[in-house]
Motif scaffolding. Sequence first.
Motif, PDB file in Angstrom:
ATOM      1  N   GLU A   1       0.817  -1.212   0.000  1.00  0.00           N
ATOM      2  CA  GLU A   1       0.000   0.000   0.000  1.00  0.00           C
ATOM      3  C   GLU A   1       0.855   1.269   0.000  1.00  0.00           C
ATOM      4  O   GLU A   1       0.463   2.281  -0.553  1.00  0.00           O
ATOM      5  CB  GLU A   1      -0.898  -0.026   1.236  1.00  0.00           C
ATOM      6  CG  GLU A   1      -1.832   1.129   1.353  1.00  0.00           C
ATOM      7  CD  GLU A   1      -2.795   0.963   2.508  1.00  0.00           C
ATOM      8  OE1 GLU A   1      -2.650   1.731   3.486  1.00  0.00           O
ATOM      9  OE2 GLU A   1      -3.670   0.089   2.424  1.00  0.00           O
ATOM     10  N   ASN A   2       2.013   1.210   0.647  1.00  0.00           N
ATOM     11  CA  ASN A   2       2.849   2.410   0.768  1.00  0.00           C
ATOM     12  C   ASN A   2       4.323   2.028   0.776  1.00  0.00           C
ATOM     13  O   ASN A   2       4.672   0.847   0.807  1.00  0.00           O
ATOM     14  CB  ASN A   2       2.460   3.223   2.002  1.00  0.00           C
ATOM     15  CG  ASN A   2       2.630   2.432   3.282  1.00  0.00           C
ATOM     16  OD1 ASN A   2       3.694   1.876   3.545  1.00  0.00           O
ATOM     17  ND2 ASN A   2       1.571   2.346   4.075  1.00  0.00           N
ATOM     18  N   VAL A   3       5.174   3.040   0.768  1.00  0.00           N
ATOM     19  CA  VAL A   3       6.612   2.797   0.643  1.00  0.00           C
ATOM     20  C   VAL A   3       7.190   2.082   1.862  1.00  0.00           C
ATOM     21  O   VAL A   3       8.114   1.275   1.723  1.00  0.00           O
ATOM     22  CB  VAL A   3       7.376   4.103   0.326  1.00  0.00           C
ATOM     23  CG1 VAL A   3       7.369   5.061   1.501  1.00  0.00           C
ATOM     24  CG2 VAL A   3       8.781   3.811  -0.154  1.00  0.00           C
ATOM     25  N   ALA A   4       6.650   2.322   3.047  1.00  0.00           N
ATOM     26  CA  ALA A   4       7.151   1.627   4.233  1.00  0.00           C
ATOM     27  C   ALA A   4       6.877   0.125   4.135  1.00  0.00           C
ATOM     28  O   ALA A   4       7.744  -0.692   4.459  1.00  0.00           O
ATOM     29  CB  ALA A   4       6.528   2.207   5.497  1.00  0.00           C
ATOM     30  N   ALA A   5       5.679  -0.226   3.681  1.00  0.00           N
ATOM     31  CA  ALA A   5       5.343  -1.642   3.501  1.00  0.00           C
ATOM     32  C   ALA A   5       6.230  -2.266   2.424  1.00  0.00           C
ATOM     33  O   ALA A   5       6.693  -3.403   2.573  1.00  0.00           O
ATOM     34  CB  ALA A   5       3.868  -1.790   3.147  1.00  0.00           C
ATOM     35  N   LEU A   6       6.490  -1.537   1.359  1.00  0.00           N
ATOM     36  CA  LEU A   6       7.359  -2.039   0.297  1.00  0.00           C
ATOM     37  C   LEU A   6       8.784  -2.241   0.810  1.00  0.00           C
ATOM     38  O   LEU A   6       9.409  -3.274   0.551  1.00  0.00           O
ATOM     39  CB  LEU A   6       7.350  -1.091  -0.905  1.00  0.00           C
ATOM     40  CG  LEU A   6       8.286  -1.451  -2.054  1.00  0.00           C
ATOM     41  CD1 LEU A   6       7.968  -2.823  -2.623  1.00  0.00           C
ATOM     42  CD2 LEU A   6       8.216  -0.383  -3.135  1.00  0.00           C
ATOM     43  N   ALA A   7       9.295  -1.271   1.546  1.00  0.00           N
ATOM     44  CA  ALA A   7      10.660  -1.389   2.076  1.00  0.00           C
ATOM     45  C   ALA A   7      10.797  -2.591   2.995  1.00  0.00           C
ATOM     46  O   ALA A   7      11.810  -3.291   2.957  1.00  0.00           O
ATOM     47  CB  ALA A   7      11.047  -0.103   2.814  1.00  0.00           C
ATOM     48  N   ALA A   8       9.776  -2.849   3.791  1.00  0.00           N
ATOM     49  CA  ALA A   8       9.815  -3.989   4.704  1.00  0.00           C
ATOM     50  C   ALA A   8       9.628  -5.313   3.960  1.00  0.00           C
ATOM     51  O   ALA A   8      10.261  -6.311   4.295  1.00  0.00           O
ATOM     52  CB  ALA A   8       8.734  -3.842   5.777  1.00  0.00           C
ATOM     53  N   GLY A   9       8.780  -5.305   2.933  1.00  0.00           N
ATOM     54  CA  GLY A   9       8.426  -6.541   2.259  1.00  0.00           C
ATOM     55  C   GLY A   9       9.306  -6.934   1.095  1.00  0.00           C
ATOM     56  O   GLY A   9       9.492  -8.122   0.824  1.00  0.00           O
ATOM     57  N   ASP A  10       9.832  -5.948   0.380  1.00  0.00           N
ATOM     58  CA  ASP A  10      10.638  -6.247  -0.814  1.00  0.00           C
ATOM     59  C   ASP A  10      11.610  -5.100  -1.079  1.00  0.00           C
ATOM     60  O   ASP A  10      11.415  -4.298  -1.993  1.00  0.00           O
ATOM     61  CB  ASP A  10       9.728  -6.477  -2.023  1.00  0.00           C
ATOM     62  CG  ASP A  10      10.454  -7.102  -3.211  1.00  0.00           C
ATOM     63  OD1 ASP A  10      11.701  -7.031  -3.275  1.00  0.00           O
ATOM     64  OD2 ASP A  10       9.760  -7.654  -4.085  1.00  0.00           O
ATOM     65  N   PRO A  11      12.666  -5.005  -0.267  1.00  0.00           N
ATOM     66  CA  PRO A  11      13.599  -3.892  -0.427  1.00  0.00           C
ATOM     67  C   PRO A  11      14.255  -3.841  -1.809  1.00  0.00           C
ATOM     68  O   PRO A  11      14.571  -2.760  -2.301  1.00  0.00           O
ATOM     69  CB  PRO A  11      14.621  -4.083   0.685  1.00  0.00           C
ATOM     70  CG  PRO A  11      14.392  -5.441   1.238  1.00  0.00           C
ATOM     71  CD  PRO A  11      13.020  -5.871   0.854  1.00  0.00           C
TER      72      PRO A  11
END
Length: 117
Positions: A50-60
């Motif tokens: 949904e957002n960049v924080a979730a992306l960074a945590a899930g698929d850096p």
Amino acid sequence: MAEPTVFERIVAREIPADILYEDDRIIAITDIAPKAPVHLLVVPKTAEYENVAALAAGDPQLLADIVAVAQDLATERTGGDYRLIFNTGEDAGQTVFHVHAHVLGTGLQEGSLGSEL
């Protein structure tokens, strides 16, 4: 199940877009309501984040690849000077809850674009 986001519909070719870059994980398009002379969107094809924080945590690695595509497009279109913006949350201006990066460039001034994105 939630309705597909506008980006999912673009990836599925249900909505036309000016596609500037595409690979198996990322698509980059011009923004249909530009806030700067150059305004591009770099979007992962997956709607998982949904957002960049979730992306960074899930698929850096995917986040790193989005930044690399943004850099390449900015080099082509702005000479390399650009802003890279990820809105996170409705109060921050996020209207599509499918992570995406705004690449803005050409003639930007400090303090501009504070509330327009």
